[in-house]
Design an enzyme around this catalytic site. Structure first.
Site, PDB file in Angstrom:
ATOM      1  N   SER A  12       0.812  -1.221   0.000  1.00 58.63           N
ATOM      2  CA  SER A  12       0.000   0.000   0.000  1.00 58.63           C
ATOM      3  C   SER A  12       0.846   1.273   0.000  1.00 58.63           C
ATOM      4  O   SER A  12       0.418   2.314   0.480  1.00 58.63           O
ATOM      5  CB  SER A  12      -0.935   0.001   1.208  1.00 58.63           C
ATOM      6  OG  SER A  12      -0.177  -0.051   2.409  1.00 58.63           O
ATOM      7  N   ALA A  45       8.550   9.153   3.659  1.00 56.20           N
ATOM      8  CA  ALA A  45       9.432   9.928   2.774  1.00 56.20           C
ATOM      9  C   ALA A  45       9.347  11.410   3.092  1.00 56.20           C
ATOM     10  O   ALA A  45       8.259  11.982   3.168  1.00 56.20           O
ATOM     11  CB  ALA A  45       9.058   9.672   1.317  1.00 56.20           C
ATOM     12  N   GLN A  46      10.504  12.027   3.280  1.00 59.61           N
ATOM     13  CA  GLN A  46      10.509  13.424   3.710  1.00 59.61           C
ATOM     14  C   GLN A  46      10.780  14.379   2.556  1.00 59.61           C
ATOM     15  O   GLN A  46      10.010  15.294   2.278  1.00 59.61           O
ATOM     16  CB  GLN A  46      11.596  13.616   4.779  1.00 59.61           C
ATOM     17  CG  GLN A  46      11.349  12.823   6.032  1.00 59.61           C
ATOM     18  CD  GLN A  46      12.531  12.892   6.992  1.00 59.61           C
ATOM     19  OE1 GLN A  46      13.608  13.345   6.632  1.00 59.61           O
ATOM     20  NE2 GLN A  46      12.317  12.453   8.211  1.00 59.61           N
ATOM     21  N   GLY A  47      11.920  14.138   1.867  1.00 61.61           N
ATOM     22  CA  GLY A  47      12.470  15.116   0.924  1.00 61.61           C
ATOM     23  C   GLY A  47      11.508  15.577  -0.134  1.00 61.61           C
ATOM     24  O   GLY A  47      11.189  16.766  -0.238  1.00 61.61           O
ATOM     25  N   GLU A 112      18.438  18.521  -3.898  1.00 67.74           N
ATOM     26  CA  GLU A 112      19.063  17.466  -3.091  1.00 67.74           C
ATOM     27  C   GLU A 112      20.345  17.059  -3.794  1.00 67.74           C
ATOM     28  O   GLU A 112      20.629  17.506  -4.904  1.00 67.74           O
ATOM     29  CB  GLU A 112      18.103  16.283  -2.905  1.00 67.74           C
ATOM     30  CG  GLU A 112      16.943  16.627  -1.987  1.00 67.74           C
ATOM     31  CD  GLU A 112      16.024  15.471  -1.664  1.00 67.74           C
ATOM     32  OE1 GLU A 112      16.294  14.331  -2.082  1.00 67.74           O
ATOM     33  OE2 GLU A 112      15.003  15.707  -1.003  1.00 67.74           O
ATOM     34  N   HIS A 226      21.897   5.791   3.439  1.00 68.97           N
ATOM     35  CA  HIS A 226      21.652   7.236   3.561  1.00 68.97           C
ATOM     36  C   HIS A 226      22.664   7.798   4.558  1.00 68.97           C
ATOM     37  O   HIS A 226      22.865   7.234   5.629  1.00 68.97           O
ATOM     38  CB  HIS A 226      20.219   7.483   4.046  1.00 68.97           C
ATOM     39  CG  HIS A 226      19.746   8.886   3.815  1.00 68.97           C
ATOM     40  ND1 HIS A 226      20.248   9.954   4.523  1.00 68.97           N
ATOM     41  CD2 HIS A 226      18.827   9.403   2.957  1.00 68.97           C
ATOM     42  CE1 HIS A 226      19.648  11.064   4.103  1.00 68.97           C
ATOM     43  NE2 HIS A 226      18.786  10.753   3.152  1.00 68.97           N
ATOM     44  N   ARG A 268      24.764  10.399  -2.894  1.00 75.63           N
ATOM     45  CA  ARG A 268      24.562   9.848  -1.556  1.00 75.63           C
ATOM     46  C   ARG A 268      25.615   8.826  -1.142  1.00 75.63           C
ATOM     47  O   ARG A 268      26.055   8.793  -0.003  1.00 75.63           O
ATOM     48  CB  ARG A 268      23.203   9.167  -1.572  1.00 75.63           C
ATOM     49  CG  ARG A 268      22.425   9.422  -0.355  1.00 75.63           C
ATOM     50  CD  ARG A 268      21.036   8.922  -0.561  1.00 75.63           C
ATOM     51  NE  ARG A 268      20.114  10.028  -0.616  1.00 75.63           N
ATOM     52  CZ  ARG A 268      18.812   9.883  -0.786  1.00 75.63           C
ATOM     53  NH1 ARG A 268      18.295   8.683  -0.949  1.00 75.63           N
ATOM     54  NH2 ARG A 268      18.023  10.924  -0.797  1.00 75.63           N
ATOM     55  N   HIS A 329      18.955   2.415   3.545  1.00 74.19           N
ATOM     56  CA  HIS A 329      17.827   3.272   3.169  1.00 74.19           C
ATOM     57  C   HIS A 329      17.002   2.736   1.997  1.00 74.19           C
ATOM     58  O   HIS A 329      15.785   2.860   1.991  1.00 74.19           O
ATOM     59  CB  HIS A 329      18.384   4.655   2.829  1.00 74.19           C
ATOM     60  CG  HIS A 329      17.347   5.693   2.546  1.00 74.19           C
ATOM     61  ND1 HIS A 329      16.381   6.055   3.461  1.00 74.19           N
ATOM     62  CD2 HIS A 329      17.132   6.471   1.439  1.00 74.19           C
ATOM     63  CE1 HIS A 329      15.611   6.997   2.933  1.00 74.19           C
ATOM     64  NE2 HIS A 329      16.029   7.254   1.713  1.00 74.19           N
ATOM     65  N   ARG A 364      20.971   5.355  -6.335  1.00 76.50           N
ATOM     66  CA  ARG A 364      19.797   6.141  -6.724  1.00 76.50           C
ATOM     67  C   ARG A 364      20.014   7.635  -6.502  1.00 76.50           C
ATOM     68  O   ARG A 364      20.499   8.052  -5.445  1.00 76.50           O
ATOM     69  CB  ARG A 364      18.588   5.680  -5.912  1.00 76.50           C
ATOM     70  CG  ARG A 364      17.346   6.500  -6.152  1.00 76.50           C
ATOM     71  CD  ARG A 364      16.145   5.895  -5.463  1.00 76.50           C
ATOM     72  NE  ARG A 364      16.295   5.856  -4.033  1.00 76.50           N
ATOM     73  CZ  ARG A 364      15.961   6.841  -3.209  1.00 76.50           C
ATOM     74  NH1 ARG A 364      15.479   7.969  -3.697  1.00 76.50           N
ATOM     75  NH2 ARG A 364      16.103   6.706  -1.914  1.00 76.50           N
ATOM     76  N   LEU A 370      10.126   7.951  -5.347  1.00 74.57           N
ATOM     77  CA  LEU A 370       8.672   8.170  -5.431  1.00 74.57           C
ATOM     78  C   LEU A 370       8.270   8.397  -6.882  1.00 74.57           C
ATOM     79  O   LEU A 370       7.215   7.961  -7.331  1.00 74.57           O
ATOM     80  CB  LEU A 370       8.254   9.356  -4.554  1.00 74.57           C
ATOM     81  CG  LEU A 370       8.417   9.180  -3.034  1.00 74.57           C
ATOM     82  CD1 LEU A 370       7.891  10.408  -2.296  1.00 74.57           C
ATOM     83  CD2 LEU A 370       7.719   7.942  -2.505  1.00 74.57           C
TER      84      LEU A 370
HETATM   85  C1  SIN Z   1      15.625  12.268   1.957  1.00 75.84           C
HETATM   86  O1  SIN Z   1      14.715  13.076   2.174  1.00 75.84           O
HETATM   87  O2  SIN Z   1      16.800  12.458   2.264  1.00 75.84           O
HETATM   88  C2  SIN Z   1      15.270  10.960   1.337  1.00 75.84           C
HETATM   89  C3  SIN Z   1      14.769  11.149  -0.013  1.00 75.84           C
HETATM   90  C4  SIN Z   1      15.138   9.948  -0.837  1.00 75.84           C
HETATM   91  O3  SIN Z   1      15.332   8.863  -0.293  1.00 75.84           O
HETATM   92  O4  SIN Z   1      15.281  10.115  -2.039  1.00 75.84           O
END
Ligand code: SIN
Length: 435
Positions: A12, A45-47, A112, A226, A268, A329, A364, A370
């Site tokens: 989901s 998910a934040q970013g 980012e 991460h 990253r 991550h 990635r 997303l």
């Molecule tokens: C993040 O907000 O650092 C994670 C975003 C992501 O995993 O692409």
């Protein structure tokens, strides 16, 4: 108990729900989740979500994705991802998702690591939650979509190399669901690691099922670390992510002696390695992230969730450094799929983190996950919509499940860990012991 549906979706997160919503309304769909519907990595998910800013940005977006992925990516898949990004973001907005805007009403794009330009749409620092809530609302309002929460996915049902459904356990009862198509949207594998930002329940169940049925998997050793998870002494808890967007908006990484040691916006994998090396060098379990200079008002408004979560843990990020260290991550590999998310087994699709479309290569690019979930789950739905009239439900007898969920889960974990090992294993970080 037996049950007949047209499409069975396991998971989901963004890709499972967006797929369901893009399927034809005349199809009977069942969405199954292991815990409550919100217990997904999407929700955490934040970013934000990366997208081409406009058509002219597509070539640069392709280059950034390739470079971050060490040119091991599938270029055709990246072209699809980037070309279809703008329309899918528009679609989310039309569904009611509210991304942050400039004062003139245009979308606010943030930055980012390893993105050449600002191209991440976001809802403050809780983008995943805001997207998930809209998708969940829409799914709940759809008469043709049924949801089973707290339901364990045991395995797919195969008949002559075709997927014809899946076995589930719900409230201690075995349910054999026979469906014309199955979509595996079972998420990541962070639950296998003692140190991860993922939901603890995510252990690669879909991938384990693929392994059991000789379905092609790919790049299982490409596991993203991460660089900045909140450092705290805790056993076996999910690590709180400190989003890359803090660095995107100027946050600085400092070692325990207060010295900068890396360009914070490199890809990253490079930043994670630099952090790890610095921790070793300074004999420390963490490094510091500083954003206090951005000012209290800005921090509290732009990073409200992270501010509150850190405060709960005793750190005021408007005044103090945030102690951070790397954590598992994301899985770049997974079940190999084509550009319509079809696996190597007929009528079986895989979407989101559990799939390997090839867009991420060896590493990635931030916020591409997303977007991948959106673009390829929509393509999956379109492909099913076209082909499903030619598929018949097929019911065969299956064995009674004799093992407990714990035993089944343990067996799956072993299979997935073995696949990672066979592919070359995870990076050489002591921190990444399995649970
Ligand atoms: C993040 O907000 O650092 C994670 C975003 C992501 O995993 O692409």
């Amino acid at each position: 108990m037996n049950k007949l549906v047209d499409v069975l979706i396991i998971g989901s997160g963004i890709s499972g729900l967006y797929c369901a919503l893009n399927l034809r309304r005349d199809l009977k769909i069942l969405v199954v989740c292991k815990s409550e519907i919100t217990c997904t990595n999407t929700y955490l998910a934040q970013g934000g979500i990366s997208t081409a800013v406009d058509k002219d940005d597509i070539p640069l977006f392709i280059c950034d994705t390739l470079k971050a992925g060490k040119y091991e990516n599938d270029i055709e898949a990246i072209k699809i991802l980037t070309n279809e990004s703008i329309n899918n973001i528009r679609e989310l907005i039309s569904m009611g998702v509210e991304f942050d805007k400039e004062s003139n009403g245009d979308l606010n794009f943030t930055k980012e690591g390893a993105h050449s330009v600002n191209r991440i749409v976001h809802t403050k620092d809780n983008t995943g939650e805001s997207v998930a809530k809209e998708l969940i609302n829409k799914v709940m309002q759809s008469d043709n979509i049924e949801i089973y929460e707290y339901t364990y996915f045991v395995d797919i049902i195969e008949n002559q190399r075709k997927c014809i459904g899946a076995m589930l356990i719900k409230e201690n009862e075995q349910i054999n669901v026979y469906s014309k198509c199955v979509v595996l949207a079972t998420g990541g594998i962070g639950g296998l690691f003692s140190n991860s930002t993922n939901q603890r329940i995510l252990k690669g169940d879909g991938i384990a099922s693929a392994i059991k049925h000789d379905i092609e998997i790919k790049d299982m050793n490409y596991i993203q670390i991460h660089p900045t998870a909140f450092y705290e002494e805790c056993e076996d808890e999910r690590r709180l992510l400190i989003s890359e967007s803090l660095r995107g908006e100027g946050g600085k990484l400092l070692n325990i002696n207060g010295e900068r040691f890396v360009d914070e916006l490199l890809p990253r994998d490079i930043v994670s390695k630099a952090v790890y090396k610095e921790m070793k060098k300074t004999d420390s379990n963490y490094v510091n992230l500083d954003i206090s200079f951005l000012g209290k008002d800005y921090i509290v408004s732009r990073f409200s969730s992270i501010y509150k979560e850190c405060l709960k843990r005793g750190v005021d990020i408007t005044k103090e450094y945030i102690k951070v260290s790397p954590a598992q991550h994301f899985l770049m590999g997974g079940i190999k799929v084509d550009s319509n998310s079809l696996t190597s087994m007929e009528n079986l699709y895989a979407v989101g983190e559990t799939s390997c479309t090839g867009i991420h290569g060896a590493n990635r690019l931030a916020s591409n996950s997303l977007l991948e979930g959106l673009v390829f789950s929509r393509r999956c739905a379109i492909n099913i919509n076209k082909n499903i009239n030619y598929i018949k439900n097929n019911v065969i007898a299956v064995n009674k499940i004799s093992k407990s969920i714990e035993e089944l889960s343990e067996e799956n974990s072993i299979l997935v860990k073995e696949a990672i090992k066979l592919n070359g294993g995870i990076l050489d970080y002591e921190l990444f012991n399995y649970r």
